[in-house]
Design a protein around this motif. Sequence first.
Motif, PDB file in Angstrom:
ATOM      1  N   LEU A   3       0.943  -1.196  -0.059  1.00 14.28           N
ATOM      2  CA  LEU A   3       0.088  -0.006   0.038  1.00 14.28           C
ATOM      3  C   LEU A   3       0.866   1.023   0.019  1.00 14.28           C
ATOM      4  O   LEU A   3       1.931   1.291   0.659  1.00 14.28           O
ATOM      5  N   THR A   4       0.389   2.056  -0.838  1.00 20.84           N
ATOM      6  CA  THR A   4       0.997   3.580  -0.571  1.00 20.84           C
ATOM      7  C   THR A   4      -0.094   4.549  -0.080  1.00 20.84           C
ATOM      8  O   THR A   4      -1.024   4.511  -0.625  1.00 20.84           O
ATOM      9  N   LEU A   5       0.127   5.124   0.965  1.00 15.16           N
ATOM     10  CA  LEU A   5      -0.721   6.024   1.726  1.00 15.16           C
ATOM     11  C   LEU A   5      -0.326   7.499   1.310  1.00 15.16           C
ATOM     12  O   LEU A   5       0.820   7.799   1.599  1.00 15.16           O
ATOM     13  N   ASP A   6      -1.160   8.339   1.278  1.00 22.42           N
ATOM     14  CA  ASP A   6      -1.144   9.847   1.126  1.00 22.42           C
ATOM     15  C   ASP A   6      -1.196  10.252   2.606  1.00 22.42           C
ATOM     16  O   ASP A   6      -1.696   9.936   3.367  1.00 22.42           O
ATOM     17  N   ASP A   7      -0.766  11.569   2.782  1.00 25.81           N
ATOM     18  CA  ASP A   7      -0.834  12.434   4.170  1.00 25.81           C
ATOM     19  C   ASP A   7      -2.240  12.317   4.557  1.00 25.81           C
ATOM     20  O   ASP A   7      -2.685  12.011   5.885  1.00 25.81           O
ATOM     21  N   GLN A   9      -4.826  10.539   4.070  1.00 20.38           N
ATOM     22  CA  GLN A   9      -5.129   9.001   4.581  1.00 20.38           C
ATOM     23  C   GLN A   9      -4.555   8.517   5.772  1.00 20.38           C
ATOM     24  O   GLN A   9      -5.187   8.005   6.678  1.00 20.38           O
ATOM     25  N   CYS A  10      -3.365   8.896   5.776  1.00 21.02           N
ATOM     26  CA  CYS A  10      -2.445   8.499   6.973  1.00 21.02           C
ATOM     27  C   CYS A  10      -3.168   9.484   8.465  1.00 21.02           C
ATOM     28  O   CYS A  10      -3.593   8.882   9.249  1.00 21.02           O
ATOM     29  N   GLN A  11      -3.527  10.614   8.037  1.00 25.87           N
ATOM     30  CA  GLN A  11      -4.091  11.371   9.342  1.00 25.87           C
ATOM     31  C   GLN A  11      -5.664  10.928   9.393  1.00 25.87           C
ATOM     32  O   GLN A  11      -6.070  10.791  10.774  1.00 25.87           O
ATOM     33  N   ARG A  12      -6.438  10.446   8.340  1.00 24.30           N
ATOM     34  CA  ARG A  12      -7.676   9.959   8.905  1.00 24.30           C
ATOM     35  C   ARG A  12      -7.423   8.479   9.447  1.00 24.30           C
ATOM     36  O   ARG A  12      -8.215   8.351  10.547  1.00 24.30           O
ATOM     37  N   LEU A  72     -14.667  -2.391  11.565  1.00 27.83           N
ATOM     38  CA  LEU A  72     -13.542  -2.905  11.012  1.00 27.83           C
ATOM     39  C   LEU A  72     -13.985  -4.189  10.148  1.00 27.83           C
ATOM     40  O   LEU A  72     -14.681  -4.863  10.822  1.00 27.83           O
ATOM     41  N   PRO A  73     -13.329  -4.080   8.950  1.00 25.09           N
ATOM     42  CA  PRO A  73     -12.593  -3.302   8.381  1.00 25.09           C
ATOM     43  C   PRO A  73     -13.283  -2.120   7.356  1.00 25.09           C
ATOM     44  O   PRO A  73     -12.473  -1.779   6.895  1.00 25.09           O
ATOM     45  N   GLY A  74     -14.708  -2.072   7.516  1.00 27.70           N
ATOM     46  CA  GLY A  74     -15.531  -1.088   6.625  1.00 27.70           C
ATOM     47  C   GLY A  74     -14.834   0.231   6.675  1.00 27.70           C
ATOM     48  O   GLY A  74     -14.815   0.997   5.452  1.00 27.70           O
ATOM     49  N   VAL A  75     -14.468   0.788   7.924  1.00 26.88           N
ATOM     50  CA  VAL A  75     -14.048   2.386   8.035  1.00 26.88           C
ATOM     51  C   VAL A  75     -12.599   2.394   7.086  1.00 26.88           C
ATOM     52  O   VAL A  75     -12.514   3.423   6.697  1.00 26.88           O
ATOM     53  N   ILE A  76     -11.889   1.467   7.534  1.00 30.45           N
ATOM     54  CA  ILE A  76     -10.422   1.580   6.768  1.00 30.45           C
ATOM     55  C   ILE A  76     -10.742   1.253   5.097  1.00 30.45           C
ATOM     56  O   ILE A  76     -10.066   2.134   4.622  1.00 30.45           O
ATOM     57  N   ILE A  77     -11.775   0.662   4.729  1.00 35.45           N
ATOM     58  CA  ILE A  77     -11.812   0.507   3.258  1.00 35.45           C
ATOM     59  C   ILE A  77     -12.643   1.897   2.749  1.00 35.45           C
ATOM     60  O   ILE A  77     -12.090   2.106   1.605  1.00 35.45           O
ATOM     61  N   ALA A  78     -13.270   2.469   3.684  1.00 29.42           N
ATOM     62  CA  ALA A  78     -13.829   3.700   3.115  1.00 29.42           C
ATOM     63  C   ALA A  78     -12.852   4.536   3.030  1.00 29.42           C
ATOM     64  O   ALA A  78     -12.861   5.556   2.083  1.00 29.42           O
ATOM     65  N   ILE A  79     -11.739   4.733   3.877  1.00 29.59           N
ATOM     66  CA  ILE A  79     -10.552   5.841   3.939  1.00 29.59           C
ATOM     67  C   ILE A  79      -9.802   5.448   2.803  1.00 29.59           C
ATOM     68  O   ILE A  79      -9.462   6.464   2.027  1.00 29.59           O
ATOM     69  N   LEU A  80      -9.552   4.342   2.659  1.00 30.48           N
ATOM     70  CA  LEU A  80      -8.443   4.096   1.398  1.00 30.48           C
ATOM     71  C   LEU A  80      -9.368   3.966   0.031  1.00 30.48           C
ATOM     72  O   LEU A  80      -8.503   4.244  -0.956  1.00 30.48           O
ATOM     73  N   CYS A  81     -10.604   3.659  -0.011  1.00 28.50           N
ATOM     74  CA  CYS A  81     -11.059   3.524  -1.483  1.00 28.50           C
ATOM     75  C   CYS A  81     -12.244   4.295  -1.309  1.00 28.50           C
ATOM     76  O   CYS A  81     -13.366   3.991  -1.142  1.00 28.50           O
ATOM     77  N   ALA A 104     -18.887  11.461   9.758  1.00 27.17           N
ATOM     78  CA  ALA A 104     -19.010  13.063   9.981  1.00 27.17           C
ATOM     79  C   ALA A 104     -17.855  13.593  10.080  1.00 27.17           C
ATOM     80  O   ALA A 104     -17.292  14.626   9.808  1.00 27.17           O
ATOM     81  N   GLU A 105     -17.180  13.040  11.402  1.00 30.35           N
ATOM     82  CA  GLU A 105     -15.877  13.747  11.638  1.00 30.35           C
ATOM     83  C   GLU A 105     -14.672  13.577  10.553  1.00 30.35           C
ATOM     84  O   GLU A 105     -13.810  14.611  10.518  1.00 30.35           O
ATOM     85  N   LEU A 106     -14.561  12.675   9.987  1.00 34.09           N
ATOM     86  CA  LEU A 106     -13.254  12.327   9.126  1.00 34.09           C
ATOM     87  C   LEU A 106     -13.869  12.863   7.434  1.00 34.09           C
ATOM     88  O   LEU A 106     -13.322  12.702   6.754  1.00 34.09           O
ATOM     89  N   SER A 107     -15.162  13.393   7.464  1.00 40.03           N
ATOM     90  CA  SER A 107     -15.673  13.573   6.290  1.00 40.03           C
ATOM     91  C   SER A 107     -15.499  12.569   5.156  1.00 40.03           C
ATOM     92  O   SER A 107     -14.723  12.589   3.999  1.00 40.03           O
ATOM     93  N   LEU A 108     -16.181  11.581   5.533  1.00 42.84           N
ATOM     94  CA  LEU A 108     -16.258  10.275   4.588  1.00 42.84           C
ATOM     95  C   LEU A 108     -17.558  10.009   3.946  1.00 42.84           C
ATOM     96  O   LEU A 108     -18.578   9.300   4.698  1.00 42.84           O
ATOM     97  N   PRO A 109     -18.101  10.706   2.822  1.00 36.71           N
ATOM     98  CA  PRO A 109     -19.475  10.783   2.283  1.00 36.71           C
ATOM     99  C   PRO A 109     -19.681   9.272   1.947  1.00 36.71           C
ATOM    100  O   PRO A 109     -20.873   8.863   1.681  1.00 36.71           O
ATOM    101  N   ASN A 110     -18.725   8.374   1.577  1.00 35.23           N
ATOM    102  CA  ASN A 110     -18.957   7.135   1.238  1.00 35.23           C
ATOM    103  C   ASN A 110     -18.936   6.302   2.231  1.00 35.23           C
ATOM    104  O   ASN A 110     -19.037   4.627   2.161  1.00 35.23           O
ATOM    105  N   LEU A 111     -19.151   6.448   3.551  1.00 34.03           N
ATOM    106  CA  LEU A 111     -19.445   5.444   4.637  1.00 34.03           C
ATOM    107  C   LEU A 111     -20.593   5.724   5.373  1.00 34.03           C
ATOM    108  O   LEU A 111     -20.785   6.992   5.894  1.00 34.03           O
ATOM    109  N   ARG A 112     -21.320   4.974   5.926  1.00 34.69           N
ATOM    110  CA  ARG A 112     -22.543   5.024   6.673  1.00 34.69           C
ATOM    111  C   ARG A 112     -22.603   3.793   7.718  1.00 34.69           C
ATOM    112  O   ARG A 112     -22.206   2.783   7.379  1.00 34.69           O
TER     113      ARG A 112
END
Length: 199
Positions: A3-7, A9-12, A72-81, A104-112
């Motif tokens: 995996l290559t993560l950008d800043d 993604q790491c922060q989230r 887990l693992p759903g939130v991780i998948i939402a952050i990365l994908c 809401a806190e991490l601004s992930l519109p693809n996650l519920r």
Amino acid sequence: MGLTLDDRQCQRLLAYGALILKWNKVYNLTALRDPALVLTHHLLDSLSVVVPLRRERPGRAKLLDVGAGAGLPGVIIAILCEDIDVSCLDAVAKKAAFVQQVSAELSLPNLRGVHARVESLQGAYDVISSRAFASLPDFYQGSSQLLAPGGVWLAMKGKQPAEELAALPGDIDVFHVEQLHVPGLNAERCIVWARKRGT
């Protein structure tokens, strides 16, 4: 893990780990209280499925994470994908509410977060995932009506569950048992990939 993560993604990811620890003081989201263990046993463990998931589903997809707990693992998948629409399903209301808060806190519109039992849910999903949720026969039977045509099940397990695999009905096609390597985690991990036979 390839995996290559950008800043961002790491922060989230780190913010998500901090939210788990914060909410754990009030709600029993997970048995782990040590930040180092949350990192290895939750975040890195869940990160290990991202590359295999991308291989199986390279484009846009709808994913249902069954028995997601703290996400887990759903939130991780939402952050990365960000092109995967992730619904984290749990029968415990406070756990689904936690996932909504993370979204809401991490601004992930693809996650519920979804509070329901898998048997009562409706819809069609390209990928249905679980992590230590139930036995494979129960997982497949409970979520079978939700798997879209051509969809796959992604079941995270420890060591290869030979007894559970032997107990599967004939209409389930386990097409790959994939060994995972999780840095810092001295334990066996695998993904059991399956689909409905004939699809």
